[in-house]
Motif scaffolding. Structure first.
Motif, PDB file in Angstrom:
ATOM      1  N   GLY A  15      -4.734   5.211   7.899  1.00 12.49           N
ATOM      2  CA  GLY A  15      -4.509   5.405   9.333  1.00 12.49           C
ATOM      3  C   GLY A  15      -5.791   5.343  10.144  1.00 12.49           C
ATOM      4  O   GLY A  15      -6.879   5.611   9.633  1.00 12.49           O
ATOM      5  N   LEU A  16      -5.644   5.017  11.415  1.00 11.80           N
ATOM      6  CA  LEU A  16      -6.809   4.859  12.287  1.00 11.80           C
ATOM      7  C   LEU A  16      -7.219   6.146  12.985  1.00 11.80           C
ATOM      8  O   LEU A  16      -8.309   6.252  13.529  1.00 11.80           O
ATOM      9  CB  LEU A  16      -6.535   3.772  13.334  1.00 11.80           C
ATOM     10  CG  LEU A  16      -6.237   2.384  12.759  1.00 11.80           C
ATOM     11  CD1 LEU A  16      -5.953   1.398  13.891  1.00 11.80           C
ATOM     12  CD2 LEU A  16      -7.404   1.898  11.905  1.00 11.80           C
ATOM     13  N   GLY A  17      -6.353   7.164  13.003  1.00  7.20           N
ATOM     14  CA  GLY A  17      -6.691   8.467  13.566  1.00  7.20           C
ATOM     15  C   GLY A  17      -7.120   8.428  15.019  1.00  7.20           C
ATOM     16  O   GLY A  17      -8.151   8.996  15.384  1.00  7.20           O
ATOM     17  N   LYS A  18      -6.333   7.778  15.868  1.00  4.44           N
ATOM     18  CA  LYS A  18      -6.726   7.639  17.278  1.00  4.44           C
ATOM     19  C   LYS A  18      -6.821   8.971  17.999  1.00  4.44           C
ATOM     20  O   LYS A  18      -7.752   9.217  18.770  1.00  4.44           O
ATOM     21  CB  LYS A  18      -5.735   6.712  17.992  1.00  4.44           C
ATOM     22  CG  LYS A  18      -5.867   5.248  17.578  1.00  4.44           C
ATOM     23  CD  LYS A  18      -4.987   4.347  18.421  1.00  4.44           C
ATOM     24  CE  LYS A  18      -5.204   2.887  18.054  1.00  4.44           C
ATOM     25  NZ  LYS A  18      -4.362   1.979  18.866  1.00  4.44           N
ATOM     26  N   ARG A  19      -5.842   9.866  17.765  1.00  7.44           N
ATOM     27  CA  ARG A  19      -5.882  11.163  18.437  1.00  7.44           C
ATOM     28  C   ARG A  19      -7.040  12.018  17.933  1.00  7.44           C
ATOM     29  O   ARG A  19      -7.583  12.847  18.646  1.00  7.44           O
ATOM     30  CB  ARG A  19      -4.549  11.896  18.264  1.00  7.44           C
ATOM     31  CG  ARG A  19      -3.415  11.312  19.102  1.00  7.44           C
ATOM     32  CD  ARG A  19      -2.124  12.061  18.879  1.00  7.44           C
ATOM     33  NE  ARG A  19      -1.618  11.870  17.516  1.00  7.44           N
ATOM     34  CZ  ARG A  19      -0.531  12.461  17.028  1.00  7.44           C
ATOM     35  NH1 ARG A  19       0.148  13.314  17.782  1.00  7.44           N
ATOM     36  NH2 ARG A  19      -0.135  12.220  15.793  1.00  7.44           N
ATOM     37  N   GLY A 104       2.239   0.260   9.081  1.00 10.14           N
ATOM     38  CA  GLY A 104       2.910   1.544   8.924  1.00 10.14           C
ATOM     39  C   GLY A 104       2.931   2.038   7.492  1.00 10.14           C
ATOM     40  O   GLY A 104       2.462   1.381   6.559  1.00 10.14           O
ATOM     41  N   THR A 105       3.518   3.240   7.293  1.00 17.15           N
ATOM     42  CA  THR A 105       3.463   3.910   5.994  1.00 17.15           C
ATOM     43  C   THR A 105       4.281   3.190   4.917  1.00 17.15           C
ATOM     44  O   THR A 105       3.925   3.225   3.739  1.00 17.15           O
ATOM     45  CB  THR A 105       3.958   5.358   6.118  1.00 17.15           C
ATOM     46  OG1 THR A 105       5.254   5.372   6.750  1.00 17.15           O
ATOM     47  CG2 THR A 105       2.992   6.188   6.947  1.00 17.15           C
ATOM     48  N   GLY A 106       5.375   2.542   5.319  1.00 16.19           N
ATOM     49  CA  GLY A 106       6.161   1.794   4.338  1.00 16.19           C
ATOM     50  C   GLY A 106       5.364   0.645   3.764  1.00 16.19           C
ATOM     51  O   GLY A 106       5.380   0.389   2.555  1.00 16.19           O
ATOM     52  N   CYS A 111       1.689  -1.888  -0.404  1.00 15.44           N
ATOM     53  CA  CYS A 111       0.397  -2.414  -0.847  1.00 15.44           C
ATOM     54  C   CYS A 111      -0.020  -1.802  -2.189  1.00 15.44           C
ATOM     55  O   CYS A 111      -0.700  -2.442  -2.999  1.00 15.44           O
ATOM     56  CB  CYS A 111      -0.683  -2.135   0.198  1.00 15.44           C
ATOM     57  SG  CYS A 111      -0.488  -3.059   1.746  1.00 15.44           S
ATOM     58  N   ALA A 112       0.407  -0.550  -2.412  1.00 12.21           N
ATOM     59  CA  ALA A 112       0.035   0.145  -3.647  1.00 12.21           C
ATOM     60  C   ALA A 112       0.955  -0.195  -4.811  1.00 12.21           C
ATOM     61  O   ALA A 112       0.636   0.110  -5.972  1.00 12.21           O
ATOM     62  CB  ALA A 112       0.056   1.658  -3.411  1.00 12.21           C
ATOM     63  N   TYR A 247       8.148   2.330   8.785  1.00 10.79           N
ATOM     64  CA  TYR A 247       7.949   3.693   8.298  1.00 10.79           C
ATOM     65  C   TYR A 247       8.643   3.909   6.951  1.00 10.79           C
ATOM     66  O   TYR A 247       9.779   3.483   6.748  1.00 10.79           O
ATOM     67  CB  TYR A 247       8.469   4.701   9.314  1.00 10.79           C
ATOM     68  CG  TYR A 247       7.710   4.711  10.613  1.00 10.79           C
ATOM     69  CD1 TYR A 247       6.381   5.130  10.662  1.00 10.79           C
ATOM     70  CD2 TYR A 247       8.316   4.293  11.797  1.00 10.79           C
ATOM     71  CE1 TYR A 247       5.673   5.140  11.850  1.00 10.79           C
ATOM     72  CE2 TYR A 247       7.614   4.301  12.999  1.00 10.79           C
ATOM     73  CZ  TYR A 247       6.295   4.723  13.021  1.00 10.79           C
ATOM     74  OH  TYR A 247       5.594   4.730  14.205  1.00 10.79           O
ATOM     75  N   LEU A 248       7.970   4.605   6.059  1.00  8.97           N
ATOM     76  CA  LEU A 248       8.524   4.915   4.742  1.00  8.97           C
ATOM     77  C   LEU A 248       9.855   5.662   4.830  1.00  8.97           C
ATOM     78  O   LEU A 248      10.804   5.308   4.124  1.00  8.97           O
ATOM     79  CB  LEU A 248       7.501   5.706   3.926  1.00  8.97           C
ATOM     80  CG  LEU A 248       7.927   6.166   2.534  1.00  8.97           C
ATOM     81  CD1 LEU A 248       8.344   4.988   1.671  1.00  8.97           C
ATOM     82  CD2 LEU A 248       6.798   6.951   1.869  1.00  8.97           C
ATOM     83  N   PRO A 249       9.983   6.710   5.677  1.00 14.21           N
ATOM     84  CA  PRO A 249      11.273   7.415   5.746  1.00 14.21           C
ATOM     85  C   PRO A 249      12.440   6.516   6.153  1.00 14.21           C
ATOM     86  O   PRO A 249      13.572   6.737   5.718  1.00 14.21           O
ATOM     87  CB  PRO A 249      11.023   8.506   6.800  1.00 14.21           C
ATOM     88  CG  PRO A 249       9.550   8.725   6.770  1.00 14.21           C
ATOM     89  CD  PRO A 249       8.962   7.374   6.503  1.00 14.21           C
TER      90      PRO A 249
END
Length: 294
Positions: A15-19, A104-106, A111-112, A247-249
């Motif tokens: 993640g890029l952690g913008k906040r 996104g997380t999905g 990738c893994a 998204y993974l969920p």
């Protein structure tokens, strides 16, 4: 030594952690001189994990290689996997070239996939789950002929923020099985208890027994196979401004609806801690130190 039988720990750290204002996955906790994900790796190692896959972005690779990896146990087999925007099936290269943010997380877990030989425990780098979560998921997959997925859900009231309302996916369950994860917005504690905005837009009271999904999954190869199918479907349908995320969920929800998998719900036995803003780093570090050494 890694045998291939125990789950792989996959940490989503791209993640890029913008906040946060930077790469918070490598932010050092002042009371520990290490990162939150290193505490998670220590807890996972204590639970029997010996194989770790870190899904990262290109920016943090040098720091992880030079500073974080040398601090990890020599008993661990650690692999670094970069989540790249262009890591898509060739027929989607044109769409990938138009994109500027990660998929996104999905996609991160996808990738893994080549590095996961069996089952996996999937977490995020900037969340603290406690040692119990890893023990629960390792025990889950240690059951004979276990083919179901799992999630560790955290009591909602323990995942609130001092900075204001939070958005949380609330686990809907039936007889210990996950049926749905419903997103509630601006969850806060008030005079009547916990409340949040439902998907329909109204303000509703949430039960104190509610469990929040904080991205602590036990996943199987069946999900990993379906991730690719669902990701291709996502790319074919995403919005024209190329900002939607996979998204993974959402993939897990789709698989449950199709009857492709089941997810057992485990109630967390430890507190969850997370960091969204830099201002929270010192406070969370102090709380974690007290928790682990108090």
């Amino acid at each position: 030594m890694y045998t291939g039988k125990e789950p792989t720990l996959v940490i989503l750290a791209a993640g890029l952690g913008k906040r946060f204002g930077g790469n918070k996955q490598v932010a050092v906790l002042p009371d520990f001189n290490c990162t939150i994900m290193e505490l998670s790796i220590q807890d996972a190692h204590a639970a029997g994990i010996r194989h770790v896959v870190l899904v990262i972005n290109q920016q943090v690779r040098p720091l992880i290689e030079q500073e974080i990896l040398p601090r990890l146990s020599c008993e661990l087999q650690v692999e670094l996997v970069e989540q790249a925007i262009m890591d898509v099936p060739p027929r989607f290269n044109g769409k990938a070239q138009l994109r500027q943010k990660p998929w996104g997380t999905g996609h991160a877990l996808l990738c893994a996939k080549p590095h996961i030989p069996g089952t996996a425990i999937v977490i995020t780098a900037d969340d603290y789950y406690g040692p119990g979560a890893f023990k629960q998921l390792v025990c889950h997959f240690a059951e004979p002929e276990q083919s179901d997925m799992a999630i560790v859900g955290y009591p909602l009231e323990q995942t609130l923020s001092h900075q204001g309302g939070v958005n949380r996916g609330i686990c809907q369950t039936h007889n210990g099985w996950l049926t749905e994860v419903v997103e509630y917005l601006d969850i806060q504690r008030g005079a009547e208890g916990l409340s949040g905005n439902s998907p329909e837009g109204g303000r509703v009271i949430l039960p104190t027994t509610a469990l929040a999904s904080m991205t602590c999954w036990g996943v199987t190869q069946r999900l990993l196979t379906q991730l690719e199918v669902e990701f291709c479907r996502f790319i074919e349908n995403y919005d024209s401004d190329v900002k939607s995320e996979y998204y993974l969920p959402d993939c897990i929800q789709s698989c449950m609806q199709q009857g492709l998998l089941r997810v057992r719900v485990h109630r967390a036995c430890d507190r969850w801690f997370g960091i969204t803003y830099k201002e929270e780093l010192k406070r969370v570090s102090g709380l974690l130190y007290e928790l682990r050494h108090g």
